[in-house]
Enzyme design. Structure first.
Site, short mmCIF file in Angstrom:
data_model
loop_
_atom_site.label_atom_id
_atom_site.label_comp_id
_atom_site.label_asym_id
_atom_site.label_seq_id
_atom_site.Cartn_x
_atom_site.Cartn_y
_atom_site.Cartn_z
N GLU A 254 0.88 -1.18 0.00
CA GLU A 254 0.00 0.00 0.00
C GLU A 254 0.91 1.22 0.00
O GLU A 254 1.56 1.51 1.01
CB GLU A 254 -0.89 0.00 1.24
CG GLU A 254 -1.72 -1.26 1.43
CD GLU A 254 -2.82 -1.43 0.41
OE1 GLU A 254 -3.38 -0.41 -0.04
OE2 GLU A 254 -3.12 -2.59 0.06
N CYS A 289 -1.85 9.24 2.88
CA CYS A 289 -1.68 8.62 1.55
C CYS A 289 -2.79 9.03 0.60
O CYS A 289 -2.55 9.23 -0.58
CB CYS A 289 -1.61 7.11 1.68
SG CYS A 289 -3.04 6.41 2.53
P1 NAD Z 1 8.86 4.80 3.83
O1 NAD Z 1 8.68 3.99 2.60
O2 NAD Z 1 10.03 5.68 3.93
O3 NAD Z 1 8.97 3.85 5.12
C1 NAD Z 1 7.92 2.92 5.41
C2 NAD Z 1 8.54 1.76 6.19
O4 NAD Z 1 9.44 1.06 5.32
C3 NAD Z 1 9.35 2.17 7.41
O5 NAD Z 1 9.10 1.26 8.46
C4 NAD Z 1 10.78 2.07 6.93
O6 NAD Z 1 11.69 1.80 7.96
C5 NAD Z 1 10.68 0.87 5.99
N1 NAD Z 1 11.75 0.81 4.97
C6 NAD Z 1 12.37 1.84 4.36
N2 NAD Z 1 13.30 1.36 3.48
C7 NAD Z 1 13.21 0.01 3.52
C8 NAD Z 1 13.90 -1.05 2.83
N3 NAD Z 1 14.81 -0.81 1.92
N4 NAD Z 1 13.53 -2.32 3.09
C9 NAD Z 1 12.57 -2.58 4.02
N5 NAD Z 1 11.91 -1.64 4.71
C10 NAD Z 1 12.23 -0.35 4.47
O7 NAD Z 1 7.49 5.58 4.04
P2 NAD Z 1 7.16 6.63 5.19
O8 NAD Z 1 7.93 7.88 4.89
O9 NAD Z 1 7.29 5.98 6.52
O10 NAD Z 1 5.59 6.87 4.96
C11 NAD Z 1 5.11 7.78 4.01
C12 NAD Z 1 4.68 7.05 2.76
O11 NAD Z 1 3.72 6.05 3.11
C13 NAD Z 1 3.99 7.94 1.75
O12 NAD Z 1 4.45 7.65 0.46
C14 NAD Z 1 2.52 7.54 1.89
O13 NAD Z 1 1.73 7.78 0.76
C15 NAD Z 1 2.63 6.10 2.20
N6 NAD Z 1 1.39 5.62 2.83
C16 NAD Z 1 0.55 4.82 2.11
C17 NAD Z 1 -0.65 4.38 2.66
C18 NAD Z 1 -1.60 3.48 1.89
O14 NAD Z 1 -2.52 2.91 2.50
N7 NAD Z 1 -1.44 3.33 0.60
C19 NAD Z 1 -0.98 4.76 3.97
C20 NAD Z 1 -0.10 5.57 4.67
C21 NAD Z 1 1.10 5.99 4.09
#
Ligand code: NAD
Length: 486
Positions: A254, A289
């Protein structure tokens, strides 16, 4: 590691355990820039420990062997424990990422309801008896994946983690949660609360750490059967690569969004729409999001609606998230603030006008911004900013509006506002989006929302969440054929 105020240790196999590393990272309060906690930067070793505990709990049937209603009973007990800790959980979220505490408490209430609704859905996903020749029993059976990794973001730290964990658990999976490094504290407490409420050890484990270390270790782990992730599209892509490089684990992703709000000129009273539009891109300081950040407005309404939006933006109150009067907190961290500020500066350099009638503050607070005089192809209309910023564009025809709405690599949510019943019914079929709202906004507290499943489109990800479709994504289908004799 036990901080003086918060317990930051990983929760594995039913206990807080000492991390195997001395390395830490800081969690920072974005309003004050003060350190909230020093958290262990767990990596492969702790993730492996948690996966082993989750595997043992899955294999011996202490969880997967329970009837769905028994697992549901555990989730109801977990929800009751969360209810008692609601203010504590909301305070942790607010301290770490800046959401106003007053609605953070309400947000947690919705999240707890979502866990209860998920538990209530436990018996809705049924195995299917397939018509077959006499003497043959043919069944489509839904089985849990096994060990599920949950990787969650910071924008609704507890809510998103709780929803994902509850869905995986109720289907009989065991879980290793890697919360966001920006806001891990409430998520660690969630696992402890589940255990205190009677969940067997090893069923729900939580390990703090950085994405590139702990997150990556979970995604590459050979004994994790499925991964459910919410976060950016870039990280979603990295997870697909990790799954491919390891054991082809199943994925639910997501990811990001750039959601359109289309306003048609058949509307009389614009007040409710203007409220919803401003709320849609400023709620949680735009760090949502499904934030409606592309405002597409029928030209005859354009000037009037623009004035109404600006008036409401100027009413927003920024400040200390603990102040009940505050309606907009800071951005969640310094890098987020730098990124959004840089994108706004670049837009200004391209000649985009930025209207900022609302509150401006120092630190990581950012004024709500309406961008005008820009093209549909402008980066402000194409890139996810994750800040309180929306672009405003006019359209002349329904077809033009649909084309503009669909002109995005994302497809999370699209909203139409119209009094024309025929148009209202035709829009969902034309919009390229996992969720479509007509004359309404997302309201997670509504119990019917928990029965709606949605799967994103394009680079917003794939795999369903919500309702029976979301439960189904946390299972694999198995076919069984039994004949009375060989
Ligand atoms: P992010 O992708 O930076 O991090 C999300 C998670 O992924 C964190 O726990 C992070 O530690 C982990 N992560 C980062 N790099 C990784 C890797 N290489 N391997 C494994 N895990 C890794 O996102 P964020 O900044 O925490 O959140 C914001 C983003 O989330 C925005 O793009 C937003 O649109 C999205 N979001 C989507 C939804 C949805 O339902 N579609 C809901 C909320 C947020």
């Amino acid at each position: 590691m036990m901080n003086s105020v918060f317990d930051t240790r990983p929760f594995i196999d039913g206990h807080r355990v000492a991390p195997l590393t001395d390395v830490t990272f800081d969690v920072i309060n974005p309003h004050t820039s003060e350190r909230v906690a020093r958290v262990p930067a767990c990596s492969e070793a702790e993730i492996d420990q948690a996966v082993k505990a989750a595997r043992a709990a899955f294999v011996d049937g202490r969880w997967s062997g329970l009837a769905p209603s028994q697992r549901a009973a555990h989730l109801f007990a977990w929800a009751t424990a969360m209810e008692a800790a609601r203010v504590e959980l909301a305070t942790l979220d607010s301290l770490q990422m800046g959401m106003p505490l007053s609605w953070g408490v309400d947000d947690l209430k919705s999240a707890i309801e979502a866990v209860r609704e998920t538990a209530a859905l436990a018996t809705t996903l049924r195995d299917e008896l397939v018509p077959a020749a006499v003497g043959t029993l043919a069944i489509n059976q839904r089985r849990p994946h096994g060990v599920v990794g949950v990787i969650s973001p910071w924008n609704f730290p507890c809510y998103i983690a709780m929803q994902k964990v509850a869905t995986a658990l109720v289907m009989g999976n065991t879980v290793v949660l890697k919360p966001s490094e920006v806001a891990p504290l409430g998520c660690l407490l969630l696992a402890e609360l589940a255990s205190r409420a009677g969940m067997p050890p090893g069923v729900f484990n939580a390990v703090p750490g950085l994405g590139a270390q702990a997150g990556r270790a979970l995604a590459l782990h050979m004994d994790v059967d499925a991964l459910t992730f919410t976060g950016s599209s870039a990280t979603g892509g990295a997870l697909m690569a990790s799954a491919g490089q390891s054991n082809l684990k199943s994925l639910v992703l997501e990811c990001g969004g750039k959601s359109p709000q289309i306003v048609f000129d058949d509307l009389g009273d614009l007040n409710a729409v203007a409220d919803a539009l401003v709320q849609g891109f400023t709620f949680n300081t735009g760090q949502v999001c499904v934030a409606g950040t592309r405002l597409l407005v029928h030209r005859p309404l354009f000037a009037r609606l623009k004035q109404q939006l600006l008036a409401r933006m100027s009413d927003l109150r920024a400040g200390d998230p603990r102040d009940p009067e505050v309606t907009m907190g800071p951005l969640a961290n310094a890098s987020q603030h730098q990124r959004v500020s840089r994108m706004l500066q670049e837009a200004q350099d391209r000649g985009v006008s930025l209207l900022q009638p609302g509150p401006v503050q120092s630190g990581l607070h950012l004024a709500p911004t309406l961008a005008v005089d820009l093209s549909p192809a402008d980066p402000l209309m194409q890139e996810e900013l994750f800040g309180p910023v929306a672009g405003l564009l006019a359209f002349d025809t329904v077809d033009e509006a649909i084309a503009m709405a669909n002109d995005s690599r994302y497809g999370l949510m699209a909203t139409g506002w119209t009094s024309d019943l025929q148009l209202a019914h035709s829009l969902p079929g034309k919009l390229r989006s996992g969720t479509v709202h007509i004359n309404t906004v997302p309201r997670p507290a509504h119990s019917h929302a928990m029965h709606l499943g949605a799967e994103p489109v394009g680079q917003s990800g794939f795999g369903a969440e919500g309702g029976v479709a979301g439960l189904s994504a946390m299972t694999r289908i198995r076919s069984i054929e039994i004949r009375g004799s060989a």
